[in-house]
Each structure stands twice: as structure tokens, then as C-alpha cells.
Write an enzyme that holds these catalytic residues in place. Structure first.
Site, PDB file in Angstrom:
ATOM      1  N   SER A 272      -2.270  -7.890   3.804  1.00  8.50           N
ATOM      2  CA  SER A 272      -2.816  -7.520   5.118  1.00  8.50           C
ATOM      3  C   SER A 272      -3.112  -8.752   5.974  1.00  8.50           C
ATOM      4  CB  SER A 272      -4.103  -6.721   4.953  1.00  8.50           C
ATOM      5  OG  SER A 272      -3.862  -5.573   4.200  1.00  8.50           O
TER       6      SER A 272
ATOM      7  N   HIS B 292       0.837  -1.210   0.000  1.00  5.27           N
ATOM      8  CA  HIS B 292       0.000   0.000   0.000  1.00  5.27           C
ATOM      9  C   HIS B 292       0.867   1.252   0.000  1.00  5.27           C
ATOM     10  CE1 HIS B 292      -2.969  -2.700   2.378  1.00  5.27           C
ATOM     11  NE2 HIS B 292      -3.475  -2.550   1.158  1.00  5.27           N
TER      12      HIS B 292
ATOM     13  N   GLN C 173      -8.092  -9.021 -10.081  1.00  8.43           N
ATOM     14  CA  GLN C 173      -8.847  -7.854  -9.610  1.00  8.43           C
ATOM     15  C   GLN C 173      -8.514  -6.623 -10.470  1.00  8.43           C
ATOM     16  OE1 GLN C 173      -9.510  -6.590  -5.335  1.00  8.43           O
ATOM     17  NE2 GLN C 173      -7.747  -5.308  -5.753  1.00  8.43           N
TER      18      GLN C 173
HETATM   19  O1  PAF Z   1      -7.571  -5.068  -2.908  1.00  8.14           O
HETATM   20  C1  PAF Z   1      -8.251  -4.708  -1.931  1.00  8.14           C
HETATM   21  O2  PAF Z   1      -7.729  -4.380  -0.850  1.00  8.14           O
HETATM   22  C2  PAF Z   1      -9.761  -4.685  -2.030  1.00  8.14           C
HETATM   23  O3  PAF Z   1     -10.240  -5.723  -2.821  1.00  8.14           O
HETATM   24  C3  PAF Z   1     -10.310  -3.325  -2.534  1.00  8.14           C
HETATM   25  C4  PAF Z   1      -9.867  -3.039  -3.944  1.00  8.14           C
HETATM   26  C5  PAF Z   1      -9.857  -2.218  -1.594  1.00  8.14           C
HETATM   27  C6  PAF Z   1     -11.849  -3.368  -2.526  1.00  8.14           C
HETATM   28  O4  PAF Z   1     -12.356  -3.591  -1.269  1.00  8.14           O
END
Ligand code: PAF
Length: 223
Positions: A186, A37, A153
């Protein structure tokens, strides 16, 4: 660093930032901020954007209620970590702002489905696209940053932007890996010491296998 908890406060603050000529970069997360992140925020800051991290553990992307309940939550530490790198703002939305009508996901994207993760996590990607679409509508960022760690994703979100005609550029960002070769995650924070040891051993085996495979593909020696 500003902390927003209400859409109406964002609606007041963000137009001023745009008027001053700054673009908005959104980094959607479920919190428990890790090095992956941090790299996304740093990239957004480097591009000179007003960088907002959203932190929301999204119930509709979990099939298992217990998994949702156990998802790590480290609000105070997250605030400290993001302050350290001069992140401009965090948005902690309430469930009502993300899901004003009902807490339900919608199937919007049909591409990149029925393969990989989608085969094992029914409804997961519908939950992801629903929450990301909601965040895009609330914040209306110019750019949004996603890690290549969650490659399926990422592809699905790029499609979401195209299908729903969001005026947002998706920045795909390389994974940040720990010594054992695995991307930071996480969920790792919830592992016991023993689980971490087992995970480490498996990670090293997978990492070596993938590296080996890549070398063979690159040198055209794959049998
Ligand atoms: O990748 C993530 O942490 C989650 O899937 C996201 C994109 C924040 C959606 O809740």
C-alpha cells in the site's frame, strides 16, 4: 456488497450467515487495496466463505505519528476495487470499537521477536497483535487470510491464535509480485515518480540477488 461501520450491525448480520451454513473469511487490511489484498479475497471467495475485508489504519502499530498521518487512504477506490471482485462485505471500524478502553497496545507474543523487523520498529508487532485480536473478537471469523509478504507478522499472528485460543484457521497466502520482483504494498502509492524509479532499480538488484542465492542453495553450490 455490504458496508459495515458498526459492530452492532455485524452482530446482527453474521449469525444469519452462519445459520445459513456459510463460513466467515476475514481479510484484515489497512486499505489502499492492491493486488496482494485482491488475491487474499479471491482465495476466501474460492473457498466459498462470506468474505469480509476490514479496513482500519491502526495507530498503535506506527511508532512515528507522521508516518501514521501520511499512510495512504483511498476509501472510495477501495470500495470500487472490492465490489469488482464480488467481495461480500467491508468493515470500516471506528477507533472506539477497536480500542473501547484506551488506544494502547498490549505485548502478548514473545516468540519471533527481537529479530528482523522487530529490531527496527519498536512496538509495531504489539500494535498489530492488539488490533488483530480486537478484529478477531468482533468478527469471530472461521478463517483469516494473511500474506506471506509480511512473514514475521504471519508467524506472530499464528502464535497469537494459539496463545489466545481463537478458533480461527490462519491461511497463509503467497506474495503477489510486480515485474520488478517486489511484493505489492500500500505504501508504494505514496511514492513520487522519482522515488518509484529508485525503488524499481533497487528492487531489480535485490530480486536478482535473491534468485541467484536460491539457485545456489537449490543446486548445493553455495560457497
Ligand atoms: O498487514 C497489515 O496490513 C496490518 O498489519 C494488519 C494485519 C491489517 C493489522 O493492522
Amino acid at each position: 456488497m455490504k458496508i459495515f461501520e458498526k459492530k452492532k450491525d455485524l452482530d446482527q448480520a453474521l449469525p444469519k450467515i452462519r445459520e445459513e451454513g456459510q463460513k466467515i473469511g476475514l481479510i484484515p487490511t489497512m486499505g489502499s487495496i492492491h493486488k496482494g489484498h485482491i488475491s487474499l479475497v479471491k482465495k476466501s471467495k474460492k473457498m466459498n466463505f462470506y468474505s469480509i475485508v476490514s479496513i482500519f489504519v491502526n495507530p498503535t502499530q506506527f511508532e512515528d505519528k507522521k508516518d501514521f498521518k501520511d499512510y495512504p487512504n483511498n476509501k472510495d477506490i477501495d470500495i470500487k476495487e472490492l465490489k469488482k471482485i464480488n467481495c461480500d462485505a467491508i468493515y470500516f471500524p471506528s477507533i472506539n470499537e477497536i480500542y473501547p478502553k484506551e488506544i494502547k497496545s498490549k505485548k502478548t507474543i514473545f516468540d519471533f521477536r527481537n529479530i528482523l523487523c522487530d529490531n527496527f520498529r519498536a512496538g509495531h508487532f504489539d500494535g498489530v497483535t492488539t488490533v488483530v485480536d480486537s478484529l478477531f473478537n468482533i468478527i469471530k471469523p472461521d478463517y483469516a487470510f494473511f500474506g506471506e509478504k509480511d512473514f514475521q507478522q504471519l508467524k506472530i499472528i499464528i502464535k497469537l491464535v494459539e496463545i489466545l485460543n481463537h478458533k480461527i484457521t490462519i491461511e497463509s497466502c503467497p506474495s503477489v509480485r510486480s515485474e520488478n520482483g517486489m511484493s505489492y504494498s500500500s505504501r508504494y502509492k505514496n511514492f513520487s515518480k522519482e522515488q518509484k524509479n529508485i525503488f524499481n532499480e533497487i528492487a531489480v538488484i535485490i530480486n536478482n540477488y535473491v534468485k541467484n542465492l536460491k539457485e545456489k542453495i537449490d543446486s548445493n553450490t553455495l560457497e
